[in-house]
Design an enzyme around this catalytic site. Sequence first.
Site, short mmCIF file in Angstrom:
data_model
loop_
_atom_site.label_atom_id
_atom_site.label_comp_id
_atom_site.label_asym_id
_atom_site.label_seq_id
_atom_site.Cartn_x
_atom_site.Cartn_y
_atom_site.Cartn_z
N GLU A 109 0.85 -1.21 0.00
CA GLU A 109 0.00 0.00 0.00
C GLU A 109 0.87 1.25 0.00
O GLU A 109 0.57 2.23 -0.67
CB GLU A 109 -0.95 0.01 1.20
CG GLU A 109 -1.99 -1.09 1.18
CD GLU A 109 -2.79 -1.13 -0.12
OE1 GLU A 109 -3.14 -0.07 -0.65
OE2 GLU A 109 -3.05 -2.25 -0.62
N TRP B 156 -8.77 8.51 -8.23
CA TRP B 156 -10.01 8.87 -8.93
C TRP B 156 -9.96 8.38 -10.37
O TRP B 156 -10.94 7.84 -10.89
CB TRP B 156 -10.28 10.38 -8.86
CG TRP B 156 -11.10 10.69 -7.64
CD1 TRP B 156 -10.66 11.21 -6.47
CD2 TRP B 156 -12.50 10.42 -7.47
NE1 TRP B 156 -11.71 11.29 -5.56
CE2 TRP B 156 -12.84 10.82 -6.16
CE3 TRP B 156 -13.50 9.88 -8.28
CZ2 TRP B 156 -14.15 10.69 -5.65
CZ3 TRP B 156 -14.80 9.76 -7.78
CH2 TRP B 156 -15.10 10.16 -6.48
N ASN C 222 -10.81 3.12 2.69
CA ASN C 222 -10.42 2.95 1.29
C ASN C 222 -11.47 2.21 0.48
O ASN C 222 -11.78 2.60 -0.65
CB ASN C 222 -9.07 2.22 1.22
CG ASN C 222 -8.62 2.03 -0.22
OD1 ASN C 222 -8.45 3.00 -0.95
ND2 ASN C 222 -8.49 0.78 -0.65
N TRP D 267 1.65 1.76 -3.39
CA TRP D 267 0.63 2.49 -4.17
C TRP D 267 0.79 4.00 -3.97
O TRP D 267 0.63 4.78 -4.90
CB TRP D 267 -0.78 2.06 -3.76
CG TRP D 267 -1.28 0.87 -4.52
CD1 TRP D 267 -1.43 -0.39 -4.06
CD2 TRP D 267 -1.70 0.85 -5.91
NE1 TRP D 267 -1.91 -1.21 -5.06
CE2 TRP D 267 -2.09 -0.48 -6.19
CE3 TRP D 267 -1.78 1.81 -6.91
CZ2 TRP D 267 -2.55 -0.87 -7.46
CZ3 TRP D 267 -2.23 1.43 -8.17
CH2 TRP D 267 -2.61 0.11 -8.43
N TRP E 86 -20.11 12.94 -19.83
CA TRP E 86 -20.39 13.04 -18.40
C TRP E 86 -21.63 13.90 -18.18
O TRP E 86 -21.83 14.88 -18.89
CB TRP E 86 -19.22 13.68 -17.65
CG TRP E 86 -17.90 13.00 -17.76
CD1 TRP E 86 -16.77 13.50 -18.35
CD2 TRP E 86 -17.53 11.69 -17.27
NE1 TRP E 86 -15.72 12.60 -18.25
CE2 TRP E 86 -16.16 11.47 -17.59
CE3 TRP E 86 -18.21 10.68 -16.60
CZ2 TRP E 86 -15.47 10.31 -17.27
CZ3 TRP E 86 -17.51 9.52 -16.28
CH2 TRP E 86 -16.17 9.34 -16.61
N TRP F 217 -15.07 12.35 -13.03
CA TRP F 217 -14.27 12.03 -11.83
C TRP F 217 -13.70 13.30 -11.21
O TRP F 217 -13.41 13.34 -10.01
CB TRP F 217 -13.16 11.03 -12.16
CG TRP F 217 -12.18 11.49 -13.21
CD1 TRP F 217 -12.26 11.24 -14.55
CD2 TRP F 217 -10.99 12.28 -13.03
NE1 TRP F 217 -11.19 11.83 -15.21
CE2 TRP F 217 -10.40 12.47 -14.30
CE3 TRP F 217 -10.36 12.83 -11.92
CZ2 TRP F 217 -9.22 13.19 -14.50
CZ3 TRP F 217 -9.17 13.56 -12.11
CH2 TRP F 217 -8.63 13.73 -13.38
C1 LIG Z 1 -11.13 7.82 -4.92
C2 LIG Z 1 -9.97 7.71 -3.95
C3 LIG Z 1 -9.31 8.86 -3.51
C4 LIG Z 1 -8.24 8.77 -2.62
N1 LIG Z 1 -7.61 9.93 -2.21
C5 LIG Z 1 -6.54 9.85 -1.38
C6 LIG Z 1 -5.87 11.02 -0.94
O1 LIG Z 1 -6.20 12.16 -1.31
N2 LIG Z 1 -4.83 10.87 -0.07
C7 LIG Z 1 -4.40 9.64 0.35
O2 LIG Z 1 -3.46 9.56 1.14
N3 LIG Z 1 -5.00 8.51 -0.08
C8 LIG Z 1 -6.05 8.58 -0.93
N4 LIG Z 1 -6.67 7.42 -1.33
C9 LIG Z 1 -6.06 6.12 -1.00
C10 LIG Z 1 -6.55 5.41 0.26
O3 LIG Z 1 -7.95 5.36 0.28
C11 LIG Z 1 -6.06 6.06 1.55
O4 LIG Z 1 -4.67 6.27 1.48
C12 LIG Z 1 -6.35 5.18 2.76
O5 LIG Z 1 -7.72 4.94 2.86
C13 LIG Z 1 -5.85 5.87 4.01
O6 LIG Z 1 -6.17 5.15 5.16
P1 LIG Z 1 -5.06 4.39 6.02
O7 LIG Z 1 -3.94 5.33 6.32
O8 LIG Z 1 -5.75 3.74 7.16
O9 LIG Z 1 -4.57 3.33 4.96
P2 LIG Z 1 -3.73 1.98 5.17
O10 LIG Z 1 -4.56 0.90 4.57
O11 LIG Z 1 -3.27 1.81 6.55
O12 LIG Z 1 -2.50 2.20 4.18
C14 LIG Z 1 -1.25 2.76 4.62
C15 LIG Z 1 -0.86 3.90 3.74
O13 LIG Z 1 -0.67 3.46 2.39
C16 LIG Z 1 -1.08 4.48 1.49
N5 LIG Z 1 -2.17 3.98 0.65
C17 LIG Z 1 -3.05 3.00 0.95
N6 LIG Z 1 -3.87 2.78 -0.11
C18 LIG Z 1 -3.49 3.65 -1.07
C19 LIG Z 1 -3.94 3.92 -2.39
N7 LIG Z 1 -4.95 3.25 -2.97
N8 LIG Z 1 -3.33 4.89 -3.10
C20 LIG Z 1 -2.30 5.60 -2.59
N9 LIG Z 1 -1.82 5.38 -1.34
C21 LIG Z 1 -2.41 4.42 -0.60
C22 LIG Z 1 -1.57 5.66 2.33
O14 LIG Z 1 -0.51 6.58 2.48
C23 LIG Z 1 -1.91 4.99 3.66
O15 LIG Z 1 -1.85 5.86 4.76
C24 LIG Z 1 -7.77 7.50 -2.20
C25 LIG Z 1 -8.44 6.35 -2.65
C26 LIG Z 1 -9.52 6.45 -3.50
C27 LIG Z 1 -10.20 5.18 -3.98
#
Ligand SMILES: Cc1cc2nc3c(=O)[nH]c(=O)nc-3n(C[C@H](O)[C@H](O)[C@H](O)COP(=O)(O)OP(=O)(O)OC[C@H]3O[C@@H](n4cnc5c(N)ncnc54)[C@H](O)[C@@H]3O)c2cc1C
Length: 481
Positions: free
Chosen positions: A283, A390, A349, A286, A314, A367
């Site tokens: 993650e 997005w 997420n 990602w 759209w 989007w």
């Molecule tokens: C439409 C959409 C918009 C999003 N916008 C953002 C945003 O503006 N900022 C943001 O930090 N994340 C974004 N995310 C990714 C993700 O949803 C969040 O990082 C995550 O939910 C944060 O919660 P956590 O720290 O508990 O994640 P955990 O599951 O604990 O993951 C650890 C870290 O990994 C990174 N991470 C995890 N999943 C993703 C992912 N899909 N993409 C990029 N990094 C990821 C984050 O930095 C996160 O803190 C988005 C996802 C979607 C589907």
Amino acid sequence: MSARCGGVNPVIVWFRHDVRLDDHPALMAAVATGCPVLCVYILDQTLDHVAARGAAYRWWLQGALASLRAQLQRYGGTLLTLVGDAQDVLPRLVSDVGAVSVFAHHRILEAEQAQDQHLVDGLARRGVGFQLEWGSVLRHPHDILTKERRAYRVYTAFWKVLQAIGAETPLAVPQNITFAPVPDDLLAGKRLDEASLRSVAPDWAAGFRASWRVDLDAGQQALELFLDDLCGAYDASRDYMAEEGTSRLSPYLASGMLSPRRLWDVVMRRGEGSKGAQVFLSELGWREFAQYTLFHTPSLPYENVNQKFHAMPWRNAVQDLKAWQMGQTGVPIVDAAMRQLWHTGWMHNRARMIVGSFLTKHLLMDWREGEAWFRDTLVDYDPASNAMNWQWVAGTGIDAAPFFRIFNPTLQAEKFDSEGVYIRRWVPELGALSGKALREPWNASATVLRSAGVELGRTYPRPIVGLPEGRDRALGALKAL
Ligand SMILES: Cc1cc2nc3c(=O)[nH]c(=O)nc-3n(C[C@H](O)[C@H](O)[C@H](O)COP(=O)(O)OP(=O)(O)OC[C@H]3O[C@@H](n4cnc5c(N)ncnc54)[C@H](O)[C@@H]3O)c2cc1C
């Protein structure tokens, strides 16, 4: 250009999306000059809407800046916070204090890079250095390229290389920092009123305050909690929206209170190779892929990567957009998620994927509408992660889910909120319903609704779009492209 420390002349460390002392290469380089260090943050709202960030992020920023100042004070320093166009404010600061050099981390948005280049050139003409280090990513974006020296466009291939080479080693907090004095009248007219980042009328942030403690100690506690209790089971629990199954470290990472390289290092060492730790690292992968993709594709926050979608019809449906934003679509799992976002500044997420698919497919809306709403409401808003995800959800991006893969929101709820705990928490007016009736109240019998005190159209909205109709409309639009 390296700094020449002429006695008391200071060097400036310009904090941007990296408000921490730990693993801060720019701070390290500044301290290595031997000059006194002046630490500054500039709130610059003159860049474009993506770079300017939103209200929820600014709410978080207030705590992040206070936390950074408190850390600096422990070392005998302080943080100067200013507001205005950095192209004007920074050179004035340099003149007023007689700084010999400025140190900062690279930023990735095109507008921010252009601003930095402008400043590098302008300061160089005055004999002042502006040294940029890489401090907000695991790796320099050129470290991971294909054999043809191109950027990867598929995550799994990118991840394979990142996993093999690992992250850069994080740096410790520099020892023996000598701080430059900050006179009270220094740029007095440009001082940032930090309280204004939070004081809003009406007070929409009560739920934020209840959900987050914005200081470094809280970030470290969240990390410890994750490592001790959650990491091992992360792979199994991370998709269940009602559970505390993820780290919730995202706002600490987005503001730079925590370094991604530190996080990588700690999880590598303490995760003991568990499946949970591996999935968590991927993650972070990602996150890195988002930064990397924005670096190599600067138009990511603005334009469909897949140009075919430029012609997508759209819908421009203001009422539907409003209903989505306010959690009043009549589809309980979507409304639960949107209300969680509004109240806490964060959304799970899995829920982000569900509401993103609903907006871009069932409602057939651009989007960029969703990107903009998240930008304003997420405390963890990050231009790269937001735009990449997005575009992923909408099917318009790099390595995206194909547009025809449309999440069925009620099936998602059945799978990832099977007891309805998440829906009931955020949509309390449906609290007396359960099972399928909770997920699809429009299909529940009048008796079931009545005995739960639910009247569709009065106590809870009817769905603004039928799920099969919305799906067919989206697939029809795709076919017509
Ligand atoms: C439409 C959409 C918009 C999003 N916008 C953002 C945003 O503006 N900022 C943001 O930090 N994340 C974004 N995310 C990714 C993700 O949803 C969040 O990082 C995550 O939910 C944060 O919660 P956590 O720290 O508990 O994640 P955990 O599951 O604990 O993951 C650890 C870290 O990994 C990174 N991470 C995890 N999943 C993703 C992912 N899909 N993409 C990029 N990094 C990821 C984050 O930095 C996160 O803190 C988005 C996802 C979607 C589907």
